[in-house]
Design a protein around this motif. Structure first.
Motif, PDB file in Angstrom:
ATOM      1  N   PHE A  13      -4.522   1.266   4.169  1.00  0.00           N
ATOM      2  CA  PHE A  13      -5.430   0.864   3.102  1.00  0.00           C
ATOM      3  C   PHE A  13      -6.168  -0.382   3.563  1.00  0.00           C
ATOM      4  CE2 PHE A  13      -5.980  -1.645  -0.972  1.00  0.00           C
ATOM      5  CZ  PHE A  13      -7.140  -0.975  -1.348  1.00  0.00           C
ATOM      6  N   ASP A  14      -7.492  -0.272   3.692  1.00  0.00           N
ATOM      7  CA  ASP A  14      -8.330  -1.399   4.107  1.00  0.00           C
ATOM      8  C   ASP A  14      -8.721  -2.178   2.853  1.00  0.00           C
ATOM      9  OD1 ASP A  14     -10.416  -3.086   4.878  1.00  0.00           O
ATOM     10  OD2 ASP A  14     -11.121  -1.709   6.428  1.00  0.00           O
ATOM     11  N   GLU A  15      -8.066  -3.334   2.658  1.00  0.00           N
ATOM     12  CA  GLU A  15      -8.301  -4.144   1.449  1.00  0.00           C
ATOM     13  C   GLU A  15      -9.753  -4.587   1.355  1.00  0.00           C
ATOM     14  OE1 GLU A  15      -6.447  -5.137  -1.054  1.00  0.00           O
ATOM     15  OE2 GLU A  15      -4.334  -4.904  -0.486  1.00  0.00           O
ATOM     16  N   ALA A  16     -10.342  -5.007   2.495  1.00  0.00           N
ATOM     17  CA  ALA A  16     -11.706  -5.539   2.479  1.00  0.00           C
ATOM     18  C   ALA A  16     -12.710  -4.467   2.042  1.00  0.00           C
ATOM     19  CB  ALA A  16     -12.071  -6.086   3.858  1.00  0.00           C
ATOM     20  N   ARG A  17     -12.554  -3.268   2.577  1.00  0.00           N
ATOM     21  CA  ARG A  17     -13.495  -2.184   2.261  1.00  0.00           C
ATOM     22  C   ARG A  17     -13.055  -1.366   1.061  1.00  0.00           C
ATOM     23  NH1 ARG A  17     -13.354   1.642   6.340  1.00  0.00           N
ATOM     24  NH2 ARG A  17     -15.255   2.555   5.494  1.00  0.00           N
ATOM     25  N   LYS A  18     -11.845  -1.630   0.573  1.00  0.00           N
ATOM     26  CA  LYS A  18     -11.254  -0.843  -0.515  1.00  0.00           C
ATOM     27  C   LYS A  18     -11.276   0.646  -0.158  1.00  0.00           C
ATOM     28  CE  LYS A  18     -11.438  -2.053  -4.763  1.00  0.00           C
ATOM     29  NZ  LYS A  18     -11.846  -2.281  -6.154  1.00  0.00           N
ATOM     30  N   CYS A  32      -3.776   3.272  -9.181  1.00  0.00           N
ATOM     31  CA  CYS A  32      -2.766   2.610  -8.349  1.00  0.00           C
ATOM     32  C   CYS A  32      -3.353   1.596  -7.365  1.00  0.00           C
ATOM     33  CB  CYS A  32      -1.951   3.650  -7.586  1.00  0.00           C
ATOM     34  SG  CYS A  32      -1.027   4.767  -8.662  1.00  0.00           S
ATOM     35  N   PHE A  33      -4.615   1.793  -6.941  1.00  0.00           N
ATOM     36  CA  PHE A  33      -5.226   0.893  -5.959  1.00  0.00           C
ATOM     37  C   PHE A  33      -6.355   0.052  -6.534  1.00  0.00           C
ATOM     38  CE2 PHE A  33      -3.091   3.934  -3.263  1.00  0.00           C
ATOM     39  CZ  PHE A  33      -2.722   3.215  -2.126  1.00  0.00           C
ATOM     40  N   GLY A  34      -6.809   0.395  -7.758  1.00  0.00           N
ATOM     41  CA  GLY A  34      -7.891  -0.363  -8.363  1.00  0.00           C
ATOM     42  C   GLY A  34      -9.185   0.421  -8.412  1.00  0.00           C
ATOM     43  N   ALA A  35     -10.045   0.062  -9.361  1.00  0.00           N
ATOM     44  CA  ALA A  35     -11.322   0.750  -9.535  1.00  0.00           C
ATOM     45  C   ALA A  35     -12.202   0.585  -8.304  1.00  0.00           C
ATOM     46  CB  ALA A  35     -12.033   0.214 -10.776  1.00  0.00           C
ATOM     47  N   GLY A  36     -12.996   1.612  -8.013  1.00  0.00           N
ATOM     48  CA  GLY A  36     -13.932   1.527  -6.896  1.00  0.00           C
ATOM     49  C   GLY A  36     -13.333   1.830  -5.537  1.00  0.00           C
ATOM     50  N   VAL A  37     -12.072   2.257  -5.509  1.00  0.00           N
ATOM     51  CA  VAL A  37     -11.431   2.544  -4.228  1.00  0.00           C
ATOM     52  C   VAL A  37     -12.007   3.832  -3.645  1.00  0.00           C
ATOM     53  CG1 VAL A  37      -9.533   3.903  -5.210  1.00  0.00           C
ATOM     54  CG2 VAL A  37      -9.202   2.701  -3.046  1.00  0.00           C
ATOM     55  N   GLY A  38     -12.171   3.850  -2.312  1.00  0.00           N
ATOM     56  CA  GLY A  38     -12.694   5.032  -1.633  1.00  0.00           C
ATOM     57  C   GLY A  38     -11.594   5.749  -0.867  1.00  0.00           C
ATOM     58  N   PRO A  47       0.813  -1.234   0.000  1.00  0.00           N
ATOM     59  CA  PRO A  47       0.000   0.000   0.000  1.00  0.00           C
ATOM     60  C   PRO A  47       0.838   1.272   0.000  1.00  0.00           C
ATOM     61  CG  PRO A  47      -0.843  -1.573   1.604  1.00  0.00           C
ATOM     62  CD  PRO A  47       0.453  -2.128   1.119  1.00  0.00           C
ATOM     63  N   ASN A  48       1.946   1.291   0.771  1.00  0.00           N
ATOM     64  CA  ASN A  48       2.771   2.488   0.818  1.00  0.00           C
ATOM     65  C   ASN A  48       3.389   2.800  -0.542  1.00  0.00           C
ATOM     66  OD1 ASN A  48       2.982   3.556   3.738  1.00  0.00           O
ATOM     67  ND2 ASN A  48       3.250   1.343   3.988  1.00  0.00           N
ATOM     68  N   ALA A  49       3.832   1.756  -1.228  1.00  0.00           N
ATOM     69  CA  ALA A  49       4.425   1.945  -2.547  1.00  0.00           C
ATOM     70  C   ALA A  49       3.372   2.419  -3.549  1.00  0.00           C
ATOM     71  CB  ALA A  49       5.069   0.652  -3.026  1.00  0.00           C
ATOM     72  N   ARG A  50       2.157   1.871  -3.416  1.00  0.00           N
ATOM     73  CA  ARG A  50       1.086   2.288  -4.321  1.00  0.00           C
ATOM     74  C   ARG A  50       0.704   3.763  -4.070  1.00  0.00           C
ATOM     75  NH1 ARG A  50      -3.446  -2.384  -4.285  1.00  0.00           N
ATOM     76  NH2 ARG A  50      -2.461  -3.156  -2.382  1.00  0.00           N
ATOM     77  N   TRP A  51       0.725   4.165  -2.808  1.00  0.00           N
ATOM     78  CA  TRP A  51       0.466   5.572  -2.484  1.00  0.00           C
ATOM     79  C   TRP A  51       1.545   6.469  -3.103  1.00  0.00           C
ATOM     80  CZ3 TRP A  51      -2.981   8.978  -1.215  1.00  0.00           C
ATOM     81  CH2 TRP A  51      -2.582  10.240  -0.741  1.00  0.00           C
ATOM     82  N   ASP A  52       2.795   6.043  -2.986  1.00  0.00           N
ATOM     83  CA  ASP A  52       3.890   6.806  -3.594  1.00  0.00           C
ATOM     84  C   ASP A  52       3.705   6.926  -5.102  1.00  0.00           C
ATOM     85  OD1 ASP A  52       5.072   7.203  -1.148  1.00  0.00           O
ATOM     86  OD2 ASP A  52       6.459   5.505  -1.331  1.00  0.00           O
TER      87      ASP A  52
END
Length: 469
Positions: free
Chosen positions: A37-42, A72-78, A5-10
């Motif tokens: 980043f909460d994977e379950a809740r995106k 970077c995190f996928g569609a539908g991310v909040g 998650p940290n790398a994706r944020w970067d």
């Protein structure tokens, strides 16, 4: 290889950095702290240093943030913000970013000037209320100048089906909070009754839509659409004073909505009696509900408005600076908010404290400042001297022409040069009510348009103000 998650944020920050200037990136995006980043809740949780930063990001960069995070995190991310509201005591508040299916979500208004059609009326769930979600009762601070309109407006929003005070006609000078109040009514009503068709529109945009409907031979569809609205909010209706055809069309829409128990809320810079150029049959309808005046906020209300905004934005501004801004600004809520936003921007960009020196620098550029504001007594002294009458004669009940002229000019100049509301000016000039002040100002304005000698006399009086000392 699974990227954390940290790398994706970067990676998301890198995308953002490529799409904005370096100054914007350093000011608004670099201070954001990625938390989890909460994977379950995106759901992504980030921390921002103040409510001001949160609001600025949401208002100006929500699309860029959304697209970068989705990539970077996928569609539908909040996205959820942890907003620091009190740095000294480490107090924060979690706020979820506006979702795309919000009931009163603000949509891009690329077609806002197009005339609505009967198809819009058939799809209530797609109606954009055109409301500003940041203008609510929560941040509409109550004071002596707005207590009645605010109280009635809240009651209307919470009980829109009652016909008391329908229509509600709000009037007052620019910057006194009319647009905020009518938006707050609409936002509150939509929150409590999401199924209701609430619509905010400026008088100018309504006129543009009507003109388009005429050109496209779609006037019937235009009227049919507006007759489906449950709460119609129209701002700045003084714009219609010369628009005869628009007036006629709105008359029919008004009658239909009123007869069917729908809510009508109107805002103007003057009361119905001073809307010269509108037909009597429309003015009588404007006046049959509640006519509520909004006056410019006094110094105490300005201080309260500033305190509220300062708390929400997580700022630290000394009390003497707050009082200086309240006393020096023109009594316009927009001016007050502009000064605070400018101070916040300077503080962030230059990493400096907000003090009196910075306030003086900003306010000089943001609002018109009078080094020594005129008082009503100053104005009356100059007016009486010019027309060779006494203050006692002006304050008397006499209708002698010389006294009436000096009285009306005093009221006109007091409204022009002081921050006082009409009711206060009336008290100080012969103990008259606010309607007398409004009438006097209208009479002077009318005479200025047709009497060059009278205009010259007023110019002479105004020039004498500058030589007061």
């Amino acid at each position: 290889m699974n990227v954390g998650p940290n790398a994706r944020w970067d990676n998301a920050l890198a995308l953002i950095r490529n799409n904005v200037s370096e100054q914007i990136y350093k000011t608004w995006f670099k201070p954001i702290v990625f938390e989890q980043f909460d994977e379950a809740r995106k759901m992504i949780l980030v921390q921002v240093p103040s409510p001001f930063v949160y609001e600025y990001l949401e208002e100006n960069f929500v699309d860029l943030l959304g697209k970068s995070l989705a990539k970077c995190f996928g569609a539908g991310v909040g996205l959820s913000y942890r907003v620091v509201t009190d740095k000294e005591h480490n107090i924060s508040q979690d706020i979820e970013a506006e979702s795309t299916d919000s009931v009163v979500q603000q949509q891009p208004r690329t077609k806002a000037n197009q005339s609505p059609t009967i198809l819009d009326a058939a799809q209530p769930q797609q109606l954009d209320p055109q409301l500003n979600l940041h203008l609510t009762f929560v941040n509409y601070i109550e004071g002596d100048s707005n207590k009645l309109p605010r109280s009635v407006g809240m009651s209307i929003a919470e009980h829109p089906n009652t016909m008391q005070f329908n229509p509600m006609f709000i009037f007052g000078p620019s910057g006194c909070g009319k647009t905020h109040l009518i938006n707050a009514i609409g936002v509150r009503a939509k929150q409590l009754y999401p199924q209701k068709r609430v619509l905010y529109i400026s008088a100018r945009l309504f006129q543009v839509q009507y003109t388009n409907a005429v050109v496209n031979n779609a006037v019937n569809d235009f009227i049919a659409f507006y007759q489906t609205i449950d709460m119609l909010i129209v701002d700045d209706i003084q714009e219609w004073v010369t628009a005869t055809k628009t007036q006629e069309t709105f008359f029919h829409i008004f009658n239909h909505l009123f007869r069917n128990g729908k809510r009508i809320i109107l805002a103007s810079d003057r009361p119905p009696v001073d809307l010269k150029g509108m037909p009597d049959r429309l003015l009588t309808r404007f006046s049959c509900g509640l006519i509520a005046e909004l006056e410019k906020p006094n110094t105490q209300l300005c201080v309260d408005i500033l305190d509220n905004k300062i708390r929400r934005d997580g700022l630290k501004i000394p009390l003497d600076v707050v009082k200086f801004i309240a006393e020096t600004a023109s009594g316009s809520v927009r001016d007050l908010q502009g000064v605070i936003n400018s101070l916040m921007a300077y503080s962030i960009v230059y990493n400096c404290d907000i003090d009196m020196r910075l306030a003086e620098r900003v306010i000089k550029r943001a609002v018109k400042v009078d080094d020594e504001p005129l008082t009503v007594d100053d104005i009356m002294d100059k007016v009486c001297g010019h027309f060779n009458v006494t203050t006692a004669q002006v304050n008397s009940r006499s209708r002698k022409q010389d006294y009436v002229q000096a009285r009306q000019v005093s009221m006109y100049l007091a409204q022009k040069y002081t921050k006082m509301p009409a009711s206060r000016i009336g008290k100080l000039v012969g103990n008259r009510d606010h309607s007398t002040v409004i009438h006097s100002c209208a009479q002077v304005t009318k005479r200025l348009q047709v009497d060059p000698l009278f205009t010259e006399e007023l110019t002479t009086i105004e020039n004498s103000f500058k030589l007061k000392n």
